[in-house]
Write an enzyme that holds these catalytic residues in place. Structure first.
Site, PDB file in Angstrom:
ATOM      1  N   ASN A 103       0.835  -1.217   0.000  1.00  8.25           N
ATOM      2  CA  ASN A 103       0.000   0.000   0.000  1.00  8.25           C
ATOM      3  C   ASN A 103       0.868   1.266   0.000  1.00  8.25           C
ATOM      4  O   ASN A 103       0.341   2.368   0.136  1.00  8.25           O
ATOM      5  CB  ASN A 103      -0.965   0.012   1.200  1.00  8.25           C
ATOM      6  CG  ASN A 103      -0.231   0.046   2.533  1.00  8.25           C
ATOM      7  OD1 ASN A 103       0.999   0.105   2.578  1.00  8.25           O
ATOM      8  ND2 ASN A 103      -0.980   0.006   3.614  1.00  8.25           N
ATOM      9  N   TYR A 116       3.951  -3.037  19.103  1.00 14.09           N
ATOM     10  CA  TYR A 116       4.530  -3.630  17.889  1.00 14.09           C
ATOM     11  C   TYR A 116       4.957  -5.077  18.159  1.00 14.09           C
ATOM     12  O   TYR A 116       4.619  -5.999  17.411  1.00 14.09           O
ATOM     13  CB  TYR A 116       5.727  -2.792  17.423  1.00 14.09           C
ATOM     14  CG  TYR A 116       6.650  -3.528  16.495  1.00 14.09           C
ATOM     15  CD1 TYR A 116       6.297  -3.721  15.164  1.00 14.09           C
ATOM     16  CD2 TYR A 116       7.861  -4.062  16.945  1.00 14.09           C
ATOM     17  CE1 TYR A 116       7.141  -4.434  14.309  1.00 14.09           C
ATOM     18  CE2 TYR A 116       8.697  -4.766  16.103  1.00 14.09           C
ATOM     19  CZ  TYR A 116       8.341  -4.949  14.795  1.00 14.09           C
ATOM     20  OH  TYR A 116       9.161  -5.655  13.969  1.00 14.09           O
ATOM     21  N   PHE A 166       5.287  -9.840   4.687  1.00 10.99           N
ATOM     22  CA  PHE A 166       6.027  -8.746   5.326  1.00 10.99           C
ATOM     23  C   PHE A 166       5.129  -7.595   5.760  1.00 10.99           C
ATOM     24  O   PHE A 166       5.518  -6.804   6.617  1.00 10.99           O
ATOM     25  CB  PHE A 166       7.039  -8.127   4.337  1.00 10.99           C
ATOM     26  CG  PHE A 166       8.134  -9.038   3.901  1.00 10.99           C
ATOM     27  CD1 PHE A 166       9.209  -9.291   4.722  1.00 10.99           C
ATOM     28  CD2 PHE A 166       8.096  -9.648   2.659  1.00 10.99           C
ATOM     29  CE1 PHE A 166      10.236 -10.128   4.322  1.00 10.99           C
ATOM     30  CE2 PHE A 166       9.113 -10.487   2.239  1.00 10.99           C
ATOM     31  CZ  PHE A 166      10.178 -10.734   3.067  1.00 10.99           C
ATOM     32  N   GLY A 206      12.845   1.325  26.866  1.00 10.70           N
ATOM     33  CA  GLY A 206      12.452   0.077  26.207  1.00 10.70           C
ATOM     34  C   GLY A 206      13.614  -0.689  25.580  1.00 10.70           C
ATOM     35  O   GLY A 206      13.446  -1.853  25.202  1.00 10.70           O
ATOM     36  N   LYS A 243       3.626  -8.990  16.710  1.00 12.89           N
ATOM     37  CA  LYS A 243       4.429 -10.093  16.156  1.00 12.89           C
ATOM     38  C   LYS A 243       4.133 -11.380  16.915  1.00 12.89           C
ATOM     39  O   LYS A 243       3.979 -12.447  16.332  1.00 12.89           O
ATOM     40  CB  LYS A 243       5.927  -9.762  16.230  1.00 12.89           C
ATOM     41  CG  LYS A 243       6.362  -8.636  15.310  1.00 12.89           C
ATOM     42  CD  LYS A 243       6.218  -9.004  13.839  1.00 12.89           C
ATOM     43  CE  LYS A 243       6.690  -7.934  12.896  1.00 12.89           C
ATOM     44  NZ  LYS A 243       6.292  -8.162  11.504  1.00 12.89           N
ATOM     45  N   SER A 286      10.094 -11.212  14.497  1.00 14.77           N
ATOM     46  CA  SER A 286      11.169 -10.355  15.021  1.00 14.77           C
ATOM     47  C   SER A 286      11.722 -10.942  16.309  1.00 14.77           C
ATOM     48  O   SER A 286      10.987 -11.565  17.098  1.00 14.77           O
ATOM     49  CB  SER A 286      10.584  -8.970  15.308  1.00 14.77           C
ATOM     50  OG  SER A 286      11.473  -8.218  16.092  1.00 14.77           O
TER      51      SER A 286
END
Ligand code: UFG
Length: 337
Positions: free
Chosen positions: A32, A148, A80, A293, A152, A124
Site C-alpha cells: 500500500n 509492535y 512482510f 524500552g 508479532k 522479530s
C-alpha cells in the site's frame, strides 16, 4: 505457480523479491506504499531484468485480497506487510493491532478460501522481550514490551493455531535480529519515511550531512564498551533466509520458528567505527540517556536455521556498512520517483 509477497516494496520485502526472481520464482507483490515507493518496482526490474505482477492494495481490504488470489495461481505467501515502528506503536496501539493483526487475519482467511496454506512470516527477535541470557534460542520464553512486539507475538500464535486447526498448513516464522545494509547494486536499500528510528538510517543521515551527529542511546550498559549490543545482519543474507524457509514450507507441514541472525553482537560504537571505515567519513557522536524500552544485549543462536533450513549468514559487518553507504551515494535523497 507464484509466490505472493505482501509488503514487497519495503526494505526487506524488496530484497527478498530480488532473491526470489533470481532463484527463478514467479512473483506477485502487493503493497500500500505506506512506507515505500513505487520506483522500487523499477529498481527490482533493473537488478533482475524481470518484472513482478504488482497490486497496490491493503491487506485489511478483503475484496482486494480475494481478487489477488482469484487472478493468480498463488501457492505460497511471504508475509512482510505491517507497521513496524516501536515508538509509534506505543502512541497508536489500535492502528498496530488493527493493521498488523487484523490484516493478517484477513490475509489468512483469503489464503484459506483460495486453498493456499503455505506462509513464511516476517517475525522479530522482539518476541524474546528482555531475555535472561544470550544468545537467544527459539525455545526461550516469549513476551512483548510494546504493541509492535505484541503484534508479532500474537500473529505467530494465530499462525500456530491455524496450523493446529488444519494440518495442511505450513508456516515458518522468521525472527529477524537487526537487518541493515543494502543490495550490492546500490539500487535498493533502506529509505524509511519521516525521521528514522533505527540506527543505520540515522547514521546515514549524519554521513549525508543532514544531521550533525549520531546520538548514542546510553553508554552505561553492562557491555564491553557500555553501548548497546545487537546482532546486525545484511539484508541480502536475510532475504536469502526467506528462500530457504520457502523451500521448507513446501516440504514440511506445521508451524516452525527460526532465529535469523549472524550469531554475534556488535556494539553501537563498533558499528559506527565500521561505518566510518567503509565510508571514509568521520561520524560525530553525542552520548544521550538510554532510550526507553531498549535492552542491553541481543544476539541470536542461529543454529536451528543452519541445521534445519541449511541457511547461514555470510556477509560481514564491513559488507553491511559498505553496501549501506553505496546506497546512500547512489540515492543521496533516498528513492526519488
Ligand atoms: N541506537 C543508538 N542511537 C540511535 C539509534 C539506535 O544508540 O540513534 C542504538 C539502540 O539503543 C540499540 C541499537 O542502536 O542499542 C540498535 O537500535 P535500532 O533502533 O536500530 O534497533 P533495535 O534493536 O532497537 O530494534 C530492532 C528493530 C525492532 C525490533 C527490535 C528487537 O528495529 O523492530 O530490533 O528485535 F523490535
Amino acid at each position: 505457480m507464484s509466490v505472493l509477497v505482501t509488503g514487497g516494496t519495503g526494505f526487506i520485502g524488496s530484497h527478498t523479491v530480488v532473491e526470489l526472481l533470481e532463484a527463478g520464482y514467479d512473483v506477485v507483490v502487493f503493497d500500500n506504499f505506506y512506507n515505500s515507493k513505487p520506483c522500487v518496482l523499477d529498481r527490482i526490474k533493473q537488478i533482475t531484468g524481470k518484472s513482478v505482477k504488482f497490486y497496490e492494495a491493503d491487506m485489511c481490504d478483503a475484496s482486494a485480497m480475494k481478487k489477488i488470489f482469484a487472478e493468480n495461481e498463488i501457492d505460497a505467501v511471504i508475509h512482510f506487510a505491517g507497521l513496524k515502528a516501536v515508538g509509534e506503536s506505543v502512541e497508536k496501539p489500535l492502528a498496530y493491532y488493527k493493521n498488523n493483526i487484523g490484516g493478517t487475519v484477513v490475509l489468512c482467511e483469503e489464503m484459506a478460501a483460495a486453498g493456499v496454506k503455505r506462509m513464511v512470516f516476517s517475525s522479530s527477535a522482539t518476541v524474546y522481550g528482555d531475555p535472561e541470557t544470550v544468545p537467544m534460542r527459539e525455545d526461550f520464553p516469549t513476551s512483548a514490551t510494546n504493541p509492535y512486539g505484541e503484534t508479532k507475538l500474537v500473529i505467530e500464535r494465530i499462525l500456530a493455531d491455524v496450523c493446529v486447526s488444519d494440518p495442511e498448513w505450513s508456516v515458518s516464522c522468521l525472527r529477524y535480529f537487526n537487518p541493515i545494509g543494502a543490495h550490492k547494486s546500490g539500487l535498493i536499500g533502506e529509505d524509511p519515511m519521516g525521521i528514522p528510528n533505527n540506527i543505520m538510517p540515522r547514521i546515514q543521515k549524519v554521513a549525508a550531512g543532514e544531521w550533525d551527529a549520531i546520538t548514542i542511546f546510553g553508554n552505561d550498559y553492562d557491555t564491553p564498551d557500555g553501548t548497546g549490543v545487537r546482532d546486525y545482519i545484511h539484508v541480502t543474507d536475510l532475504a536469502q533466509a526467506h528462500i530457504a524457509a520457502l523451500k521448507r514450507v513446501y516440504t514440511v507441514k506445521g508451524w516452525e520458528c527460526f532465529n535469523i541472525g549472524c550469531g554475534r553482537g556488535y556494539s553501537v560504537l563498533e558499528l559506527i567505527d565500521a561505518y566510518s571505515r567503509a565510508s571514509g567519513k568521520e561520524i560525530p557522536k553525542v552520548i544521550m540517556p538510554r532510550r526507553p524500552g531498549d535492552i542491553a544485549v541481543s544476539y541470536a543462536d542461529p543454529t536451528k536455521a543452519k541445521e534445519v533450513l541449511g541457511w547461514e549468514a555470510k556477509l560481514t559487518l564491513d559488507d553491511m556498512c559498505r553496501d549501506a553507504y553505496n546506497f546512500l551515494l547512489k540515492n543521496p535523497h533516498g528513492y526519488e520517483d
